[in-house]
Design a protein around this motif. Structure first.
Motif, PDB file in Angstrom:
ATOM      1  N   ALA A 219       0.838  -1.203   0.000  1.00 31.14           N
ATOM      2  CA  ALA A 219       0.000   0.000   0.000  1.00 31.14           C
ATOM      3  C   ALA A 219       0.878   1.259   0.000  1.00 31.14           C
ATOM      4  CB  ALA A 219      -0.918  -0.006   1.214  1.00 31.14           C
ATOM      5  N   LEU A 220       1.949   1.182   0.791  1.00 28.99           N
ATOM      6  CA  LEU A 220       2.862   2.338   0.863  1.00 28.99           C
ATOM      7  C   LEU A 220       3.572   2.555  -0.477  1.00 28.99           C
ATOM      8  CD1 LEU A 220       3.586   4.354   3.084  1.00 28.99           C
ATOM      9  CD2 LEU A 220       5.605   3.009   3.554  1.00 28.99           C
TER      10      LEU A 220
ATOM     11  N   LEU B  12       2.384   1.767  -3.348  1.00 29.86           N
ATOM     12  CA  LEU B  12       1.368   2.290  -4.260  1.00 29.86           C
ATOM     13  C   LEU B  12       1.167   3.796  -4.016  1.00 29.86           C
ATOM     14  CD1 LEU B  12      -0.563   1.495  -6.516  1.00 29.86           C
ATOM     15  CD2 LEU B  12      -2.291   0.976  -4.801  1.00 29.86           C
ATOM     16  N   ALA B  13       1.164   4.189  -2.740  1.00 32.11           N
ATOM     17  CA  ALA B  13       1.018   5.611  -2.391  1.00 32.11           C
ATOM     18  C   ALA B  13       2.197   6.401  -2.959  1.00 32.11           C
ATOM     19  CB  ALA B  13       0.953   5.768  -0.877  1.00 32.11           C
TER      20      ALA B  13
ATOM     21  N   HIS C 104       1.965   6.695  -6.668  1.00 32.54           N
ATOM     22  CA  HIS C 104       0.961   7.694  -7.050  1.00 32.54           C
ATOM     23  C   HIS C 104       1.506   9.107  -6.839  1.00 32.54           C
ATOM     24  CE1 HIS C 104      -2.897   9.530  -7.769  1.00 32.54           C
ATOM     25  NE2 HIS C 104      -2.625  10.313  -6.751  1.00 32.54           N
TER      26      HIS C 104
ATOM     27  N   LEU D 152      -8.593   5.070  -8.698  1.00 30.18           N
ATOM     28  CA  LEU D 152      -7.666   5.187  -7.560  1.00 30.18           C
ATOM     29  C   LEU D 152      -6.969   6.544  -7.557  1.00 30.18           C
ATOM     30  CD1 LEU D 152      -5.898   3.998  -5.228  1.00 30.18           C
ATOM     31  CD2 LEU D 152      -4.362   3.193  -6.999  1.00 30.18           C
TER      32      LEU D 152
ATOM     33  N   LEU E 273      -6.943   9.310  -4.610  1.00 32.31           N
ATOM     34  CA  LEU E 273      -5.735   9.769  -3.926  1.00 32.31           C
ATOM     35  C   LEU E 273      -5.512  11.266  -4.131  1.00 32.31           C
ATOM     36  CD1 LEU E 273      -3.347   6.739  -4.546  1.00 32.31           C
ATOM     37  CD2 LEU E 273      -4.740   7.212  -2.546  1.00 32.31           C
TER      38      LEU E 273
ATOM     39  N   ASN F 125       1.648   7.855   4.716  1.00 24.01           N
ATOM     40  CA  ASN F 125       0.860   6.929   5.530  1.00 24.01           C
ATOM     41  C   ASN F 125      -0.629   7.182   5.390  1.00 24.01           C
ATOM     42  OD1 ASN F 125       3.096   5.579   6.428  1.00 24.01           O
ATOM     43  ND2 ASN F 125       3.306   6.805   8.295  1.00 24.01           N
TER      44      ASN F 125
ATOM     45  N   LEU G  21      -2.139   8.234   2.727  1.00 19.48           N
ATOM     46  CA  LEU G  21      -2.547   7.605   1.465  1.00 19.48           C
ATOM     47  C   LEU G  21      -2.559   6.082   1.615  1.00 19.48           C
ATOM     48  CD1 LEU G  21      -0.778   9.642  -1.374  1.00 19.48           C
ATOM     49  CD2 LEU G  21      -2.900  10.090  -0.228  1.00 19.48           C
ATOM     50  N   LYS G  22      -1.535   5.580   2.317  1.00 18.04           N
ATOM     51  CA  LYS G  22      -1.441   4.125   2.530  1.00 18.04           C
ATOM     52  C   LYS G  22      -2.689   3.598   3.238  1.00 18.04           C
ATOM     53  CE  LYS G  22       0.223   2.435   6.141  1.00 18.04           C
ATOM     54  NZ  LYS G  22       1.057   2.311   7.331  1.00 18.04           N
ATOM     55  N   GLU G  23      -3.114   4.315   4.265  1.00 21.16           N
ATOM     56  CA  GLU G  23      -4.296   3.880   5.027  1.00 21.16           C
ATOM     57  C   GLU G  23      -5.542   3.848   4.141  1.00 21.16           C
ATOM     58  OE1 GLU G  23      -4.189   2.542   7.946  1.00 21.16           O
ATOM     59  OE2 GLU G  23      -2.055   2.994   8.142  1.00 21.16           O
TER      60      GLU G  23
ATOM     61  N   ILE H 162      -5.552   3.432   0.947  1.00 24.50           N
ATOM     62  CA  ILE H 162      -5.386   2.312   0.010  1.00 24.50           C
ATOM     63  C   ILE H 162      -5.786   1.002   0.696  1.00 24.50           C
ATOM     64  CG2 ILE H 162      -3.646   0.960  -1.247  1.00 24.50           C
ATOM     65  CD1 ILE H 162      -2.235   3.721  -1.772  1.00 24.50           C
ATOM     66  N   ILE H 163      -5.319   0.830   1.951  1.00 22.89           N
ATOM     67  CA  ILE H 163      -5.628  -0.394   2.689  1.00 22.89           C
ATOM     68  C   ILE H 163      -7.140  -0.465   2.965  1.00 22.89           C
ATOM     69  CG2 ILE H 163      -5.327  -1.596   4.920  1.00 22.89           C
ATOM     70  CD1 ILE H 163      -2.396  -0.628   4.866  1.00 22.89           C
TER      71      ILE H 163
ATOM     72  N   ASN I  66      -8.881  -1.460   0.141  1.00 25.11           N
ATOM     73  CA  ASN I  66      -8.332  -2.709  -0.392  1.00 25.11           C
ATOM     74  C   ASN I  66      -7.781  -2.536  -1.812  1.00 25.11           C
ATOM     75  OD1 ASN I  66      -7.690  -5.204   0.503  1.00 25.11           O
ATOM     76  ND2 ASN I  66      -9.508  -6.204  -0.390  1.00 25.11           N
ATOM     77  N   LEU I  67      -7.042  -1.469  -2.012  1.00 30.83           N
ATOM     78  CA  LEU I  67      -6.561  -1.166  -3.363  1.00 30.83           C
ATOM     79  C   LEU I  67      -5.117  -1.603  -3.596  1.00 30.83           C
ATOM     80  CD1 LEU I  67      -8.059   2.396  -3.477  1.00 30.83           C
ATOM     81  CD2 LEU I  67      -8.811   0.495  -4.887  1.00 30.83           C
ATOM     82  N   GLN I  68      -4.465  -2.054  -2.519  1.00 28.43           N
ATOM     83  CA  GLN I  68      -3.052  -2.397  -2.663  1.00 28.43           C
ATOM     84  C   GLN I  68      -2.848  -3.575  -3.599  1.00 28.43           C
ATOM     85  OE1 GLN I  68      -4.791  -2.943  -0.022  1.00 28.43           O
ATOM     86  NE2 GLN I  68      -4.407  -4.979   0.745  1.00 28.43           N
TER      87      GLN I  68
ATOM     88  N   GLU J  54      -3.784  -3.832  -6.462  1.00 24.54           N
ATOM     89  CA  GLU J  54      -3.457  -3.350  -7.804  1.00 24.54           C
ATOM     90  C   GLU J  54      -1.967  -3.466  -8.069  1.00 24.54           C
ATOM     91  OE1 GLU J  54      -4.917   0.418  -9.000  1.00 24.54           O
ATOM     92  OE2 GLU J  54      -6.879   0.088  -8.106  1.00 24.54           O
TER      93      GLU J  54
END
Lengths: 168, 187
Positions: free
Chosen positions: A40-41, A43-44, A47, B119, B123, B171, B173-175, B177-178, B181-183, B185
């Protein structure tokens, strides 16, 4: 080793030394939760690398150059005004000086007395100062001083305006 | 390469080729505007402040001593102007002036999106909502690709503070994404 968000961020930024990185990656690879968090990180971060650049209005450059030119023109006008006022003041002072010279040269000097030149000048100065602070000459001097004060105030105001223009 | 160009452009402007200032404007206007727009959350304010920043930079070029890169110098003007504007308007002043040790909640419940949104759209929405300091760091780090050291110079703070802002933004953005449930990808 506890894998915190800080460590995950350091992995992304490649800030961990080889040994720590290997150790951290071992722990992450053995934990589904940590793998998910790292993915996830990543991906962030991916982006954010594509964060869109926003565009200013199409005539942005022209607006700035208009402001620059306007300020420059203002400064030129102010300079011209300053020179004009300065010239008038110089002319007025020159006029007063000429008037002073003419009036001193036309003062009668008694030939029978040998007056010391310094005494004579001081005498004349005192007389002239008396003249200056009385009657017509006082009016002239007041006008000149008023003109100077008004010019200085105007000059300061114009300077403020130019400063404002320069700062947009 | 870019820095050499900046120096050459500045020298040319100092010699009287005022039109070369267009090159500096073109080089920085969109990136600086992106930063200001994200900090101030207002297009017209951002453009107005950016004009002022370019004018300030133009009139202080004579004093520019090349002690730092022009980009660092210019973004310092941009960042300070944005903070001044925020302070003046008393808008978001708390967020703008807070220390990085505060507990500003970057992720709240409103960040749950409709499934049909892309996504990147989701974001970007979060990035646009970040508090001024976070937006500034993200723009300088990712868009302008400045180093942490340069960002410290611009924002007049420590390296660890900048890293905290950067990590928190990521973080956030990470949260999201989690949460969405996009991670997968990426996996």
């Amino acid at each position: 080793m506890i894998i915190t968000d800080e460590i995950l961020n350091k992995i992304i930024d490649n800030e961990l030394d080889q040994e720590t990185r290997i150790e951290a990656m071992d722990i992450i690879n053995n934990s589904e939760e940590l793998t998910k968090r790292l993915s996830a990180l990543k991906l962030a971060d991916k982006h954010l690398k594509d964060i869109p650049e926003l565009n200013v209005s199409y005539n942005f450059n022209n607006i700035i150059f208009d402001k620059i030119n306007k300020a420059a023109q203002y400064a030129k006008t102010q300079k011209r005004f300053f020179i004009a006022v300065f010239s008038i003041i110089v002319l007025l002072l020159l006029g007063v000086f000429v008037f002073f010279i003419i009036s001193t040269s036309s003062m009668p000097v008694k030939p029978s007395f040998k007056i010391d030149i310094n005494t004579r000048i001081i005498d004349i100065m005192v007389k002239k100062l008396e003249e200056v602070f009385s009657g017509k000459v006082l009016t002239i001097f007041s006008s000149i001083i008023s003109l100077i004060i008004i010019s200085v105030i105007y000059f300061l105001e114009e300077s403020k305006k130019i400063k404002k223009l320069k700062n947009g | 390469m870019k820095e050499i160009n900046d120096v050459e452009i500045i020298e040319s402007i100092k010699k009287g080729n005022i039109n070369d200032f267009n090159l500096l404007i073109d080089a920085y206007k969109n990136k600086a505007y992106s930063m200001l727009k994200r900090m101030l959350k207002n297009e017209s304010d951002a453009e107005e402040i950016l004009q002022d920043c370019f004018l300030k930079a133009y009139y202080s070029l004579d004093k520019f001593q090349y002690k730092s890169k022009f980009s660092t110098y210019f973004y310092r003007i941009v960042y300070n102007s944005a903070i001044t504007k925020l302070s003046g308007k008393k808008r978001l002043i708390e967020q703008a002036m807070d220390s990085v040790d505060d507990h500003y909640d970057l992720i709240d419940e409103s960040y749950s999106f409709e499934n049909n949104k892309e996504l990147s759209e989701k974001l970007n929405e979060i990035i646009e909502k970040l508090p001024p300091k976070y937006s500034a760091v993200l723009n300088l780090f990712y868009l302008e690709q400045l180093s942490i050291k340069e960002i410290c110079e611009i924002m007049a703070t420590t390296e660890s503070n900048i890293k905290v802002l950067l990590y928190r933004s990521r973080n956030a953005l990470k949260e999201i994404i989690i949460k969405n449930n996009l991670q997968e990808e990426l996996i």
